[in-house]
Write a protein that holds these residues in place. Structure first.
Motif, PDB file in Angstrom:
ATOM      1  N   LYS A  78      15.289 -32.645 -22.969  1.00  0.00           N
ATOM      2  CA  LYS A  78      16.082 -31.912 -21.992  1.00  0.00           C
ATOM      3  C   LYS A  78      17.543 -31.810 -22.414  1.00  0.00           C
ATOM      4  CE  LYS A  78      13.109 -31.048 -18.607  1.00  0.00           C
ATOM      5  NZ  LYS A  78      12.876 -29.691 -18.066  1.00  0.00           N
ATOM      6  N   SER A 102      19.898 -28.529 -23.684  1.00  0.00           N
ATOM      7  CA  SER A 102      21.133 -28.144 -22.999  1.00  0.00           C
ATOM      8  C   SER A 102      22.344 -28.185 -23.928  1.00  0.00           C
ATOM      9  CB  SER A 102      21.374 -29.072 -21.802  1.00  0.00           C
ATOM     10  OG  SER A 102      21.738 -30.383 -22.219  1.00  0.00           O
ATOM     11  N   SER A 120      21.807 -25.738 -17.701  1.00  0.00           N
ATOM     12  CA  SER A 120      20.364 -25.785 -17.975  1.00  0.00           C
ATOM     13  C   SER A 120      19.736 -27.144 -17.697  1.00  0.00           C
ATOM     14  CB  SER A 120      20.095 -25.399 -19.437  1.00  0.00           C
ATOM     15  OG  SER A 120      20.696 -26.330 -20.321  1.00  0.00           O
ATOM     16  N   ASN A 121      20.545 -28.143 -17.424  1.00  0.00           N
ATOM     17  CA  ASN A 121      20.032 -29.497 -17.186  1.00  0.00           C
ATOM     18  C   ASN A 121      20.944 -30.171 -16.177  1.00  0.00           C
ATOM     19  OD1 ASN A 121      18.520 -31.872 -17.473  1.00  0.00           O
ATOM     20  ND2 ASN A 121      19.796 -32.590 -19.164  1.00  0.00           N
TER      21      ASN A 121
END
Length: 430
Positions: free
Chosen positions: A67, A71, A353-354
């Protein structure tokens, strides 16, 4: 080391919610799911060589879990371009701490590693990271809990960028006290509201010392004392001492009342709450998405302590950038960390995005309107203690968690806490 919890910082958020519906601002929720249960960190032991990739051919190489690596790709590419260098972000899927230690010792690891702050003791013990030089204004840019978490034996070993801690979530339809100021008030209000479960707090058959920490700390328990320099002292072990037994008595009373149950674990704690079967939930930012999807009218606040006793202090977990001791380009690595500390640009791009509760104070201000719960989690973390990062902490989890589960089940607090303390002391030489 395995922590029985869902962790944003271990694996990253899977589409974190941006609102808690009516009680927390009335905003609509995204269609997302909660992160799966995962340990916050591994023990840093021997790694499967296949877990680590071959070092990329770039001036600056960064390793992170899936993750976080995803990002980081775009912001690091942009940063590297401004520096006139090449950069590569590589994914470590399994046992990232252990894989990093092994690769660093072999001289083929990254220049920068992203990981949880409670790795620091083990990484320092293995000479895997070096102290970092932060800009003089870092303390004005980064939240105090983040700065505290990356200190170890008088040195700063990383740049923090995200934080997590536990909060109390109340189903407003099942309680007239959405922000109770004590556990006693919580129990009374939850009981009066007629919920099937007053409190959904993960215990399980083997215990969950992470989620139990607010009650353990409020009841008088501590894990490690401090030495004359203020560093955590593994020789001063609190488990088995008077405070831990007193906390055990309070925990036992909650077990006898049916407020704490070993049938509630990390597997079902959140779903019991979102299904309307519990008045309150103790959980972290990883619960936000499921709560938002549930449509419940929910209030989030600090976990309260016992009336007339110590404040409840959950752990704070912080994610940070580290400089590898055997990296090929420590100069570029130090520059990156300095820039992360000075500006929210990289953390802002990663958040897109995370989504993780930010440590950057400027980013907290920016996100407050659209992501109030993320910012509130970060604010709540300021009243907590960083999870101990000394290597001895790995021996705490299982014995203390099991003792607490046994106490919830009716065991004598003095007997089981004393036994747990002896077991831990034998492991760490206390």
């Amino acid at each position: 080391m395995q922590i029985r919890r869902k962790s944003f910082l271990a694996l990253g958020a899977a589409g974190a919610a941006t609102a808690l519906l009516a009680a927390c601002g009335g905003e609509s929720s995204p269609d997302t799911a909660a992160t799966e249960p995962a340990p916050a960190s591994d023990g840093g032991g021997e790694a499967d060589p296949s877990a680590a990739p071959a070092r990329a051919d770039a001036d600056l190489v960064i390793w992170a879990d899936e993750k976080k690596a995803a990002s980081l790709q775009e912001p690091i590419a942009a940063w590297a371009q401004t520096q006139g260098i090449t950069a590569a972000v590589q994914t470590i899927s399994n046992d990232p701490q252990a894989a990093f230690v092994t690769a660093n010792q072999a001289g083929n690891g990254p220049d920068v590693m992203l990981g949880a702050h409670d790795w620091i003791g083990n990484l320092v013990q293995n000479a895997a990271i070096v102290p970092v030089q932060l800009p003089s204004d870092a303390a004005d840019k980064l939240a105090p809990i983040g700065m505290t978490a990356v200190q170890f034996e008088g040195q700063t070993y990383g740049v923090p960028y995200a934080v997590e801690t536990l909060a109390l979530f109340a189903n407003n339809a099942l309680t007239a006290a959405p922000e109770p100021t004590s556990i006693e008030e919580l129990v009374a209000a939850g009981t009066e509201g007629g919920a099937e479960n007053v409190l959904s707090l993960p215990v399980g058959e083997q215990g969950d010392a992470y989620h139990m920490q607010p009650l353990y700390s409020s009841g008088g328990g501590y894990l490690f004392g401090a030495d004359a320099s203020g560093n955590l002292d593994p020789k001063d072990l609190g488990v088995g001492k008077e405070g831990s037994i007193a906390a055990g008595e309070k925990i036992k009373a909650l077990g006898e009342q049916g407020v704490l149950k070993t049938s509630i674990s990390g597997d079902n704690a959140i779903s019991l709450f979102t299904d309307g079967k519990a008045a309150y939930l103790v959980s972290g930012p990883w619960a936000l998405a499921d709560i938002a999807k549930s449509g419940l009218d929910v209030t989030m606040s600090a976990v309260p302590g016992f009336e007339g006793m110590e404040p409840a202090k959950p752990f704070a977990g912080v994610n940070a950038f580290y400089v590898a001791s055997s990296g090929k380009n420590q100069g570029f690595a130090q520059q990156l960390l300095s820039d992360v500390a000075s500006s929210p640009d990289i953390a802002r791009a990663m958040f897109a995005s995370n989504q993780l509760p930010p440590v950057s104070l400027d980013l907290q201000t920016e996100l407050a309107a659209d992501n109030p719960e993320m910012v509130r989690i970060a604010e709540l973390a300021e009243s907590t203690d960083p999870m101990p990062s000394i290597p001895a902490m790995s021996e705490i989890w299982a014995p203390l968690g099991q003792a607490q589960a046994n106490i919830v089940g009716g065991a004598d607090p003095s007997e089981v806490m004393t036994s747990a303390g002896e077991q831990i002391a034998g492991k760490i030489g206390a």
